[in-house]
Design a protein around this motif. Structure first.
Motif, PDB file in Angstrom:
ATOM      1  N   TYR A   1       0.836  -1.207   0.000  1.00 33.79           N
ATOM      2  CA  TYR A   1       0.000   0.000   0.000  1.00 33.79           C
ATOM      3  C   TYR A   1       0.866   1.251   0.000  1.00 33.79           C
ATOM      4  CZ  TYR A   1      -4.002   2.927   1.489  1.00 33.79           C
ATOM      5  OH  TYR A   1      -4.981   3.876   1.576  1.00 33.79           O
ATOM      6  N   ALA A   2       1.866   1.267   0.887  1.00 35.81           N
ATOM      7  CA  ALA A   2       2.755   2.429   0.956  1.00 35.81           C
ATOM      8  C   ALA A   2       3.634   2.536  -0.285  1.00 35.81           C
ATOM      9  CB  ALA A   2       3.616   2.338   2.214  1.00 35.81           C
ATOM     10  N   ALA A   3       4.093   1.400  -0.813  1.00 35.99           N
ATOM     11  CA  ALA A   3       4.985   1.438  -1.978  1.00 35.99           C
ATOM     12  C   ALA A   3       4.266   1.937  -3.220  1.00 35.99           C
ATOM     13  CB  ALA A   3       5.560   0.048  -2.234  1.00 35.99           C
ATOM     14  N   VAL A   4       3.001   1.551  -3.405  1.00 39.47           N
ATOM     15  CA  VAL A   4       2.244   1.999  -4.579  1.00 39.47           C
ATOM     16  C   VAL A   4       2.119   3.517  -4.593  1.00 39.47           C
ATOM     17  CG1 VAL A   4      -0.067   1.980  -5.595  1.00 39.47           C
ATOM     18  CG2 VAL A   4       1.001  -0.160  -4.916  1.00 39.47           C
ATOM     19  N   ILE A   5       2.021   4.121  -3.412  1.00 43.93           N
ATOM     20  CA  ILE A   5       1.940   5.583  -3.334  1.00 43.93           C
ATOM     21  C   ILE A   5       3.329   6.212  -3.399  1.00 43.93           C
ATOM     22  CG2 ILE A   5       1.171   7.529  -1.912  1.00 43.93           C
ATOM     23  CD1 ILE A   5      -0.883   5.644  -0.664  1.00 43.93           C
ATOM     24  N   ALA A   6       4.292   5.628  -2.689  1.00 44.85           N
ATOM     25  CA  ALA A   6       5.576   6.292  -2.472  1.00 44.85           C
ATOM     26  C   ALA A   6       6.483   6.256  -3.695  1.00 44.85           C
ATOM     27  CB  ALA A   6       6.288   5.655  -1.277  1.00 44.85           C
ATOM     28  N   VAL A   7       6.578   5.121  -4.381  1.00 48.99           N
ATOM     29  CA  VAL A   7       7.564   4.987  -5.462  1.00 48.99           C
ATOM     30  C   VAL A   7       7.262   5.923  -6.636  1.00 48.99           C
ATOM     31  CG1 VAL A   7       8.558   3.398  -7.143  1.00 48.99           C
ATOM     32  CG2 VAL A   7       8.193   2.641  -4.790  1.00 48.99           C
ATOM     33  N   PRO A   8       6.047   5.933  -7.192  1.00 47.54           N
ATOM     34  CA  PRO A   8       5.805   6.893  -8.291  1.00 47.54           C
ATOM     35  C   PRO A   8       5.939   8.348  -7.846  1.00 47.54           C
ATOM     36  CG  PRO A   8       4.087   5.222  -8.213  1.00 47.54           C
ATOM     37  CD  PRO A   8       4.871   5.090  -6.967  1.00 47.54           C
ATOM     38  N   MET A   9       5.465   8.647  -6.622  1.00 45.96           N
ATOM     39  CA  MET A   9       5.569  10.015  -6.127  1.00 45.96           C
ATOM     40  C   MET A   9       7.019  10.438  -5.968  1.00 45.96           C
ATOM     41  SD  MET A   9       4.104  11.602  -2.544  1.00 45.96           S
ATOM     42  CE  MET A   9       2.447  11.063  -2.925  1.00 45.96           C
ATOM     43  N   ALA A  10       7.862   9.561  -5.423  1.00 40.86           N
ATOM     44  CA  ALA A  10       9.259   9.909  -5.186  1.00 40.86           C
ATOM     45  C   ALA A  10      10.009  10.124  -6.500  1.00 40.86           C
ATOM     46  CB  ALA A  10       9.933   8.816  -4.365  1.00 40.86           C
ATOM     47  N   ILE A  11       9.797   9.241  -7.473  1.00 39.23           N
ATOM     48  CA  ILE A  11      10.496   9.383  -8.754  1.00 39.23           C
ATOM     49  C   ILE A  11      10.030  10.640  -9.481  1.00 39.23           C
ATOM     50  CG2 ILE A  11      10.854   8.318 -11.009  1.00 39.23           C
ATOM     51  CD1 ILE A  11      10.716   5.607  -9.656  1.00 39.23           C
ATOM     52  N   THR A  12       8.730  10.899  -9.453  1.00 42.71           N
ATOM     53  CA  THR A  12       8.206  12.097 -10.117  1.00 42.71           C
ATOM     54  C   THR A  12       8.749  13.366  -9.466  1.00 42.71           C
ATOM     55  OG1 THR A  12       6.177  10.907 -10.684  1.00 42.71           O
ATOM     56  CG2 THR A  12       6.113  13.307 -10.795  1.00 42.71           C
ATOM     57  N   LEU A  13       8.702  13.427  -8.143  1.00 40.52           N
ATOM     58  CA  LEU A  13       9.233  14.601  -7.447  1.00 40.52           C
ATOM     59  C   LEU A  13      10.733  14.739  -7.653  1.00 40.52           C
ATOM     60  CD1 LEU A  13       7.237  14.489  -4.083  1.00 40.52           C
ATOM     61  CD2 LEU A  13       6.952  16.098  -5.970  1.00 40.52           C
ATOM     62  N   GLY A  14      11.452  13.614  -7.694  1.00 42.43           N
ATOM     63  CA  GLY A  14      12.891  13.675  -7.926  1.00 42.43           C
ATOM     64  C   GLY A  14      13.231  14.250  -9.286  1.00 42.43           C
ATOM     65  N   VAL A  15      12.463  13.853 -10.300  1.00 46.68           N
ATOM     66  CA  VAL A  15      12.681  14.400 -11.641  1.00 46.68           C
ATOM     67  C   VAL A  15      12.340  15.891 -11.671  1.00 46.68           C
ATOM     68  CG1 VAL A  15      11.901  14.295 -14.035  1.00 46.68           C
ATOM     69  CG2 VAL A  15      12.337  12.184 -12.770  1.00 46.68           C
ATOM     70  N   LEU A  16      11.252  16.271 -10.990  1.00 46.15           N
ATOM     71  CA  LEU A  16      10.843  17.676 -10.990  1.00 46.15           C
ATOM     72  C   LEU A  16      11.866  18.571 -10.301  1.00 46.15           C
ATOM     73  CD1 LEU A  16       6.998  17.469 -10.299  1.00 46.15           C
ATOM     74  CD2 LEU A  16       8.150  18.141 -12.414  1.00 46.15           C
ATOM     75  N   VAL A  17      12.358  18.145  -9.139  1.00 45.31           N
ATOM     76  CA  VAL A  17      13.320  18.997  -8.433  1.00 45.31           C
ATOM     77  C   VAL A  17      14.657  19.027  -9.167  1.00 45.31           C
ATOM     78  CG1 VAL A  17      12.249  18.711  -6.170  1.00 45.31           C
ATOM     79  CG2 VAL A  17      13.986  17.084  -6.912  1.00 45.31           C
ATOM     80  N   ALA A  18      14.996  17.959  -9.901  1.00 44.54           N
ATOM     81  CA  ALA A  18      16.205  18.009 -10.731  1.00 44.54           C
ATOM     82  C   ALA A  18      16.011  18.947 -11.916  1.00 44.54           C
ATOM     83  CB  ALA A  18      16.562  16.608 -11.220  1.00 44.54           C
ATOM     84  N   LEU A  19      14.792  18.948 -12.469  1.00 42.63           N
ATOM     85  CA  LEU A  19      14.492  19.839 -13.581  1.00 42.63           C
ATOM     86  C   LEU A  19      14.443  21.298 -13.137  1.00 42.63           C
ATOM     87  CD1 LEU A  19      13.713  19.908 -16.616  1.00 42.63           C
ATOM     88  CD2 LEU A  19      11.328  19.702 -15.896  1.00 42.63           C
ATOM     89  N   LEU A  20      13.974  21.530 -11.900  1.00 44.23           N
ATOM     90  CA  LEU A  20      13.816  22.893 -11.367  1.00 44.23           C
ATOM     91  C   LEU A  20      14.809  23.165 -10.245  1.00 44.23           C
ATOM     92  CD1 LEU A  20       9.909  22.898 -11.175  1.00 44.23           C
ATOM     93  CD2 LEU A  20      11.338  23.834 -13.007  1.00 44.23           C
ATOM     94  N   ARG A  21      16.000  22.609 -10.345  1.00 41.69           N
ATOM     95  CA  ARG A  21      16.968  22.773  -9.268  1.00 41.69           C
ATOM     96  C   ARG A  21      17.375  24.246  -9.125  1.00 41.69           C
ATOM     97  NH1 ARG A  21      22.909  20.713 -11.166  1.00 41.69           N
ATOM     98  NH2 ARG A  21      22.852  21.444 -13.326  1.00 41.69           N
TER      99      ARG A  21
END
Length: 318
Positions: free
Chosen positions: A107-127
């Motif tokens: 349950y936690a992984a289904v929410i956490a993994v896509p959210m973490a990768i998406t946010l990681g890409v966004l903050v790298a794009l908007l660093r």
């Protein structure tokens, strides 16, 4: 045999050897605990005859090495003995709890993994922007906060103040999937807040580390937009470290949920471990610890294999 198959068998052998060492540590650490197990089970008012009969029943009269070999041979066949408190087979006591822990972790992984990768890409794009700085502050705050503290904060607001979700995550067989998801939302959210921060920061670091590579500079010189540079060029080469950190956090979701399960009284392996320690139910304690160790080793093996599959340079011997 291919190099990948050889590597998998080699890592699997190392994992089994490590699990054997862990089993030795678990068994003899329990043996070194102070006090008489038979007296702890029967109470201080037990007679010498009853204590002797209990020691004979539990096999405490045998040498420790022999008892360890008997326990290990049974554990290999998923027979961990019987619970001292309930006299039920340990596998039946722990099996259902382990499925509940897997449900919470999934349950936690289904929410956490896509959210973490998406946010990681966004903050790298908007660093180096306001979004990047705010995200770094929030993730550092989340990583620095203990799980039980986050759990109690969520209970205070979502249960006590707003009444949106139950504070106690008790489950039963008659519940529907929606009811189970509702009951386990707060413990799952607690785990999400912890693991998303770590995975997001590692994803950001892996992508930013690749942005200085020559092929990334070439893509920029050709006029590729920033999002395409990251998504099409940097992210595929960053999958190996991302998969490693995701697998480690998935291992934490299964093996590190003890405090979260205790806070929310969730019927998982962590709660069973705490109850068994308080009641000195050592067969259950040994089984829970061995299950945690085996899960952690298997997920590390999966992380190694996943990193090799996503990086062609690692599929061939150097």
């Amino acid at each position: 045999m291919s190099y990948l198959a050889q590597l998998v068998f080699k890592r699997l052998g190392l994992g089994l050897a490590m699990l054997l060492v862990v089993s030795v540590i678990i068994f003899f650490m329990v043996e070194l605990l102070p006090g008489d197990i038979a007296e702890a089970v029967l109470g201080q008012g037990a007679t010498e005859e009853n204590l002797a009969a209990m020691r004979e029943q539990m096999g405490l009269n045998k040498p420790a090495i022999l008892r360890y070999l008997e326990w290990l041979s049974g554990a290999v066949m998923f027979d961990f003995g019987s619970s001292i408190v309930t006299q039920e087979p340990v596998i039946s006591v722990v099996g259902e709890r382990f499925m509940n822990t897997l449900f919470l972790a999934a349950y936690a992984a289904v929410i956490a993994v896509p959210m973490a990768i998406t946010l990681g890409v966004l903050v790298a794009l908007l660093r180096n922007t306001i979004f990047d700085r705010v995200a770094n502050v929030l993730t550092l705050t989340s990583i620095s906060s203990p799980e039980f503290f986050l759990g109690y904060i969520l209970i205070l607001y979502f249960s006590v103040e707003w009444g949106m979700f139950p504070a106690i995550s008790n489950l039963n067989e008659g519940m529907s999937l929606w009811q189970s998801l509702e009951r386990t939302f707060l413990p799952a959210l607690t785990l999400v807040l912890v693991v998303v921060a770590h995975m997001m920061r590692m994803t950001r670091a892996a992508i930013i580390n690749l942005l200085a590579s020559p092929y990334i500079e070439m893509a920029r010189l050709k006029g590729a937009p920033p999002w395409k540079v990251i998504v099409k060029h940097a992210l595929p080469n960053a999958w190996a470290p991302i998969i490693n950190v995701v697998a480690l956090n998935l291992a934490y979701l299964i093996t590190g949920v003890v405090l979260v399960e205790v806070v929310f009284v969730y019927p998982g392996v962590g709660q069973a471990l705490v109850d068994a320690v308080s009641k000195r139910d050592f067969p259950v304690v040994q089984a829970c610890c061995l299950i945690f160790a085996a899960t952690f080793i298997l997920l590390n093996l999966a992380a190694d294999v996943g990193a090799i599959l996503t990086n062609p340079r690692l599929r061939h011997p150097k």
